[in-house]
Design an enzyme around this catalytic site. Structure first.
Site, PDB file in Angstrom:
ATOM      1  N   ILE A  37       1.021  -1.064   0.177  1.00  0.00           N
ATOM      2  CA  ILE A  37      -0.399  -0.080  -0.165  1.00  0.00           C
ATOM      3  C   ILE A  37       1.175   1.352  -0.222  1.00  0.00           C
ATOM      4  CG2 ILE A  37      -2.075   1.141   1.092  1.00  0.00           C
ATOM      5  CD1 ILE A  37      -2.868  -2.025   0.281  1.00  0.00           C
ATOM      6  N   GLU A  38       0.481   2.054  -1.126  1.00  0.00           N
ATOM      7  CA  GLU A  38       1.731   3.474  -1.204  1.00  0.00           C
ATOM      8  C   GLU A  38       0.853   4.724  -1.816  1.00  0.00           C
ATOM      9  OE1 GLU A  38       5.608   2.653  -3.689  1.00  0.00           O
ATOM     10  OE2 GLU A  38       4.687  -0.045  -3.612  1.00  0.00           O
ATOM     11  N   GLY A  39      -0.449   4.563  -1.599  1.00  0.00           N
ATOM     12  CA  GLY A  39      -1.313   4.955  -1.610  1.00  0.00           C
ATOM     13  C   GLY A  39      -2.470   4.977  -1.213  1.00  0.00           C
TER      14      GLY A  39
END
Length: 329
Positions: free
Chosen positions: A165-167
């Protein structure tokens, strides 16, 4: 003594099966062709003992707008692989050949999971109910459920879910993980894994740990901490591995995989050649939380030469030769 083919494959699987308690695991992300044209089908990488875990990347859109029985379906993107889609769901990949590859790899004792998120995509949850429903959707589409849902990889049953999860915010992932682990994985007829790929700054902006975060649940089996593209790169002098190890020791024994770029083109910073990498890894081999190495990604690792070997095989052989056995953890 004679064995059927099925029995032989079962024996082979038992002999090479992934051991979460080991210190010499090699995890690789697969699917985004970071080598830019060097990506083979998954089965190609399963023909030796180099890799222990493959993480298919990525399920990058959680809610496509297409629905099955009123439930929104996700989208999966595997770069140059699997261009076909379901006729009734033109945004959803239909790739039974990938399912056959998954089953082939599993017959060799490999773990194959699916990563959700990625650097680019449209994902996240706006409510607790949405997170819990999404866990049910993934269970039925990729794992041990079905309930008539379309299954992008046919009848293949993946071994778990990875969170990259990067955003999109970090809200409600704790409920998503808890639903998978406690409602579906507990008591299942096979072992399923939850993993994550936090970046090394602690805590990760999206996964935590912390109250109300995914990692705060203490339910992760292993995490692939990205020790690159940050001030805490393993290649520099500011690695915060000990901070992550301290957390892992308090999180029901979560194992840490040190995430490395598999070649100069795989990351903006943090790449180390084979000799540099093993020197940096050496101090952590006996740490009780150390579980092995993660590489981004398999297509780069396989085409990055180290002497007469490739980057992945070089690191795998080093780990298997130098890491202590599980009983010493």
């Amino acid at each position: 003594m004679k064995y059927t083919l099925v029995a032989f494959l079962c024996l082979l699987s038992l002999a090479t099966a992934f051991n979460i308690e080991a210190h010499d695991n090699l995890v690789a992300y697969f699917g985004q062709d970071a080598a830019n044209g060097g990506q083979q089908m998954l089965s190609y990488y399963c023909n030796d003992t180099t890799y222990d875990v493959f993480i298919l990347s990525f399920l990058d859109i959680f809610f496509s707008g297409e629905t099955f029985n009123g439930v929104e379906l996700p989208e999966v993107n595997l770069a140059n692989l699997c261009p076909n889609t379901f006729s009734q769901y033109p945004l959803l990949m239909e790739c039974p050949e990938m399912g056959e590859d998954v089953k082939y790899c599993q017959s060799k004792g490999k773990i194959v999971t699916l990563s959700i998120g990625g650097a680019v995509g449209a994902y996240g949850f706006s409510s607790a109910q949405q997170a819990e429903t999404f866990a049910t959707t993934l269970w039925n589409m990729f794992l041990g459920g079905d309930a008539g849902y379309p299954r992008p990889f046919g009848d293949a049953i993946l071994d778990g879910i990875d969170l990259d999860i990067e955003g999109g915010g970090g809200q409600y992932y704790d409920l998503f993980v808890t639903t998978l682990k406690k409602q579906y994985f507990a008591g299942a007829n096979k072992t399923y894994y939850i993993s994550g790929a936090p970046q090394c700054p602690y805590p990760d902006a999206y996964l935590g740990p912390g109250v109300g975060t995914a990692l705060g649940t203490g339910l992760f089996d292993f995490v692939n901490v990205q020790f690159y593209n940050n001030y805490c790169d393993l290649s520099g002098g500011s690695s915060n591995y000990d901070t992550w190890a301290s957390w892992a020791a308090s999180a029901n024994g979560t194992k840490l995989m040190i995430g490395l770029p598999a070649g100069p083109s795989a990351a903006g910073s943090g790449y180390m050649n084979g000799n540099e990498a093993v020197q940096k890894l050496q101090p952590y081999l006996t740490n009780p939380s150390f579980g092995g190495v993660m590489l981004w990604d398999v297509s780069v690792a396989q085409t990055n030469p180290v002497g007469d070997d490739n980057y992945a095989s070089y690191l795998s052989q080093y780990l298997k030769k130098n890491a202590p056995p599980p009983s010493s953890a």
